[in-house]
Every structure is written in C-alpha cells, then in structure tokens.
Write a protein that holds these residues in place. Structure first.
Motif, short mmCIF file in Angstrom:
data_model
loop_
_atom_site.label_atom_id
_atom_site.label_comp_id
_atom_site.label_asym_id
_atom_site.label_seq_id
_atom_site.Cartn_x
_atom_site.Cartn_y
_atom_site.Cartn_z
N HIS A 35 0.91 -1.37 -0.07
CA HIS A 35 -0.04 -0.44 -0.22
C HIS A 35 0.48 1.72 0.09
N ILE A 36 -0.10 2.30 -0.61
CA ILE A 36 0.87 3.72 -1.10
C ILE A 36 1.44 4.05 0.73
N GLY A 37 2.68 4.60 0.58
CA GLY A 37 3.25 4.55 2.10
C GLY A 37 3.95 3.22 2.39
N ASP A 38 4.00 2.45 2.53
CA ASP A 38 5.02 1.58 2.72
C ASP A 38 6.39 1.28 2.45
N TYR A 39 7.00 1.49 3.69
CA TYR A 39 8.23 1.12 3.14
C TYR A 39 9.26 0.04 3.08
N VAL A 40 9.81 -1.01 1.52
CA VAL A 40 10.09 -1.49 1.13
C VAL A 40 12.16 -2.05 1.15
N TYR A 41 11.69 -2.97 1.46
CA TYR A 41 13.36 -3.22 1.65
C TYR A 41 13.21 -4.51 0.15
N LEU A 49 0.26 8.28 -3.83
CA LEU A 49 0.91 8.87 -2.92
C LEU A 49 1.69 10.26 -2.91
N TYR A 50 1.96 10.48 -4.12
CA TYR A 50 2.38 12.04 -4.87
C TYR A 50 0.67 12.95 -4.33
N THR A 51 0.10 11.80 -4.62
CA THR A 51 -1.61 13.10 -4.57
C THR A 51 -1.45 13.35 -2.70
N SER A 52 -1.62 12.06 -2.60
CA SER A 52 -2.66 12.05 -1.06
C SER A 52 -1.53 12.69 0.08
#
Ligand code: SF4
Lengths: 185, 280
Positions: free
Chosen positions: A19-25, A173-176
């Motif tokens: 989901h948008i905002g998740d920080y993923v490796y 994410l860039y919009t929200s």
C-alpha cells in the motif's frame, strides 16, 4: 508507516498487499532502463522481437549510474524522473512487468495500468545515489552497451530501500501525502 | 597586467568538478541539518536521514552524491587586468571538464546535438558564462546542474501590471509543478527583471549564492522569506512524499528592466545544489 521486506520475483497476491506509504526493502534481480533503452525496447516490440530480459514478473529501475570505481560493482545509482517513460510503460505492464522503481508522478494511463495489472510503482529517494549503490551487489550490462550509462544493466540488489507511491488499489502517494501536509489558507 | 596561464584554469575546473559532485558546500550541509531537525512528516524525516547518510557516504567513499553529475555550468569572472596565456580559454575550460569527469568517475550526460543526441563521451562542452570585471583575479565557479530539476525550471514574461503578486504566483506555480520530479527539498533560484536571457541567467546564478546570505535589497529579502514559507506550505516535502520542507532556500536576484516588461525566471535545483568556487 509499515516497513516490509520483499523478494523478487513476487506474485500478484503479494503485490496487492503493498500500500502507498509502505517502506519496502527489495531483494533480487532488477533491470535498469531509462529513456534511450525504453525507446529501443519499444522498437523491438514493434518489430515483434523479444526484449533483452524476460519482461513477465520483472522490475525495471529508471536509472543510469556513474562509472564504477575499480573494485566496486557500480557507481552512484539513484532514480531518474519516471514520467519520461510514461509513454512506454502501459504496454510493458500489460506484458507482465511487475513493478518499476523511479521518482516523480506518473500519467493517469500508467496509474490505470498499475491497477489493471496488480502492479506497483516504487519511488527510490532521488539524489541518494551513494546510499542506494550500497544495496547493489553486482551489475552487468546485458543490452545496448553503446548507450553507455543508458545501457540495460542486470542488477542484483539486497535490501534496496523504496517507498510504494502507486499501488494496485489505485493509491497515489504523491497526491494524497502532499494534500495531507498542504497548508490551507 | 598579470599573466595567468589557462592551464591553471583547466586544473582548477578539473578539481572543482570532482569536489562539487562528492561534497556539498558548508551552507548546503547546514541547511540539511536544519531540515532533518525540523521536518514534520515521519516519512519525510526518513528521507532526510537517508539523504544525510548519502552525503556522509559520498564524501567518505568518493561515490558521487547523485548519479546525475550534471552538465557543467561555469561562471568565470575575469579581471580586466589579467592577460590569459597558453591557449584558448574555452578549450581550457572544456579540458578541465573532460579531465574532471573522466578522472572523477562522473557520468557523461551530454549529447553533442539536441536532436541527433549522440553522447560526446566526456561531458563537454561546458556551459560557460564569462564576465569581465575590474581587478587582476580570475574567479571560477563550477556548478554541475542535474536535469531532473532543470527540466522543471520556468520563465514567465509577465506584464508590469502583474506586479509583485504576479511574481509570487509565478514562483509558486513553478515549484508546485516541479513537485517530486525536482528531488525536493529544493533550492529555488529566481531572476526578476532584465531581458528574457538576463533573468534566466540571474536565476541560475542565484543558485550559487551562499544559502546563509540574504539579498541586500530589503523588499527582496522579505520576498525570499515569504516565498520560502509559502513553498513549504505546499506540502510537497522531502522526496515529494509529503511534508513540511519543500525548499531549503529561495535566492532572488534582480536587475533593471524595460518599461513594458516584468520577466521572471525560476531555476529549480534539487537538494544536490552543487557549486565550488576558486579565485586564481
Ligand atoms: S534532480 Fe538533482 S538529486 Fe534529483 S536526480 Fe537530478 S541531479 Fe540528482
């Protein structure tokens, strides 16, 4: 904000959990391609030829590195602006590309193709090329060597840090996120 | 008359190409530290932490701060009492760029023709701006410019009736449109006045001004502060992922203009606002 680890390749069920905002490796194989390589891939597709790597399940990184110093796999290796690839992206997604890594907003056509294909668009931090190069363990030019930094590289990455900026659920994410922090007057 | 051999200019430019792409100037580093402390969004803070770690690694391991090591923009202020010897100035400048980009393992990002687009292979030619000034010194500023942010720069030929409000709107709309593409937090260079090309050049030059210095003109100083606050109110944030720091500074230069015009140029730079300066 959720931190996750993701191995490449991953399936659409795993993609739908992002989901948008998740920080993923990210760990696995990704391919670099930017403007000139996309143009050549498009020409190859138009001629009915195969692409230089299996597009199904692939992750493309919009990146052209600096030359590697001796003893290092790669030089500085951060993302370039993704919108310049918008023209080519929906077709690649429809052919099964699983994800892309870049920076900046995408066109509505790309965002729709992300949803339609259960794909994902990750951002890497623009201008963090030194840090990001540390997550790249090996790099090999596999196509279009005459393009220099724009050649397609096969990159082996381990815990490569990215952020989900467009997901299969239509999130952008860039919009929200910007809306959330915008001062209303 | 003081004689300066152009080979000294070549050597200085070579060194500054390498230095500026690996280490930011102290004013930029100070701005970074401030942003890390003040950023209000958790994700924005994470981005700033990563960028600070990036600066540390770039310096310690000599990896360029960003893979886009730019097109080499060079400002040369040549004292009128200087006699240049030893060859052609423009060739000496390009030789410095060539050596710097090769020896520094920097990316060659210049194509020889805007339409035919074949890479020149050594990042030449530079974009050279020369100014003849009083004195017997040669001041050289090397400012490699990345194109993620360059592509988002804008020029507006406003009308005198648009006034200060028009200028403010122009700056804000350029920054809003740039958004995540320009790798925020940005540094915003603005030129107001002059002619079409003069205001663009001022906007570029403004990016090389120490971020801790303010404009000497009172209304411009206020405008810089007001625009910085307004830009940070846009919510774009570090990496464009939302947050309270969208720009680290707004630097404005002005020049007299024509009775019929109000040119405004907005040259956007990313957080990798590179410049090195040396006086020979
Ligand atoms: S805009 Fe700046 S930080 Fe971003 S990729 Fe270009 S040079 Fe690097």
């Amino acid at each position: 904000m959720e931190k996750k680890h993701l191995s490449i390749p991953f399936d659409t069920a795993e993609a739908r959990e992002l989901h948008i905002g998740d920080y993923v490796y990210l760990t696995g194989i990704i391919y670099s391609a930017r403007d000139a390589a996309h143009q050549r891939m498009q020409e190859a597709l138009d001629r009915g030829e195969e692409l230089p790597f299996p597009v199904k399940g692939s992750v493309i990184y919009y990146m052209g590195p600096t030359p590697a110093r001796p003893g290092r796999p790669i030089g500085s290796a951060g993302p370039t602006t993704a919108s310049r690839m918008d023209k080519y992206t929906p077709q690649l997604l429809d052919l099964g590309m699983a994800a892309m890594v870049g920076k900046g907003r995408r066109s509505p056509a790309v965002l729709e193709a992300v949803v339609r294909n259960n794909a994902v668009y990750f951002a890497a931090v623009g201008g963090a090329g030194a840090v990001l190069s540390h997550a790249i363990r090996s790099a090999e030019v596999i196509a279009y060597p005459d393009l220099g930094p724009e050649a397609i590289h096969r990159l082996e990455v381990v815990d490569f840090p990215v952020i989900v900026v467009a997901d299969a659920h239509g999130g952008d994410l860039y919009t929200s996120a910007v809306e959330q922090y915008r001062k209303k007057d | 008359m003081r004689e300066v051999d152009v080979s000294q200019i070549t050597a200085a430019i070579r060194d500054m190409c390498i230095e500026s792409t690996h280490t930011l100037s102290p004013d930029m580093e100070a701005a970074f530290t401030k942003t890390v402390e003040e950023e209000g969004s958790p994700l924005g803070k994470l981005v700033m932490d990563q960028l600070q770690e990036n600066l540390r690694l770039a310096r310690a391991e000599q990896i360029p701060i960003c893979q886009d090591t730019g097109m080499a923009v060079i400002f040369l202020r040549l004292g009128q009492e200087v006699h240049l010897t030893g060859g052609n100035l423009a060739a000496a400048v390009d030789e410095g760029v060539r050596q710097g980009y090769n020896q520094g393992y920097l990316r060659k990002s210049v194509v020889g023709d805007p339409i035919e687009r074949v890479n020149t292979g050594d990042n030449t030619p530079a974009v050279l701006h020369c100014e003849i000034v009083p004195g017997d010194q040669v001041e050289i500023t090397v400012a490699p410019k990345g194109f993620g942010s360059e592509n988002m720069s804008r020029i507006y030929m406003l009308k005198p009736a648009d006034g200060l409000e028009g200028v403010k709107n122009a700056i804000l709309s350029a920054v809003a449109e740039a958004g995540p593409n320009a790798c925020p937090p940005m540094v915003v260079g603005v030129g107001i006045g002059g002619t079409f090309e003069k205001c663009a050049l001022m906007a570029k030059h403004a990016l090389t001004r120490d971020l801790r210095e303010k404009s000497p003109i009172p209304y411009v100083r206020e405008l810089e502060q007001e625009m910085l606050e307004k830009i940070n109110g846009l919510g774009i944030g570090p990496g464009g992922l939302g947050g309270t720091t969208t720009a680290m500074a707004v630097n404005i230069e002005t020049y007299p203009t024509h009775i019929a015009g109000l040119p405004v140029a907005v040259n956007i730079c990313c957080h990798v606002n590179r410049h090195a300066r040396r006086v020979l």
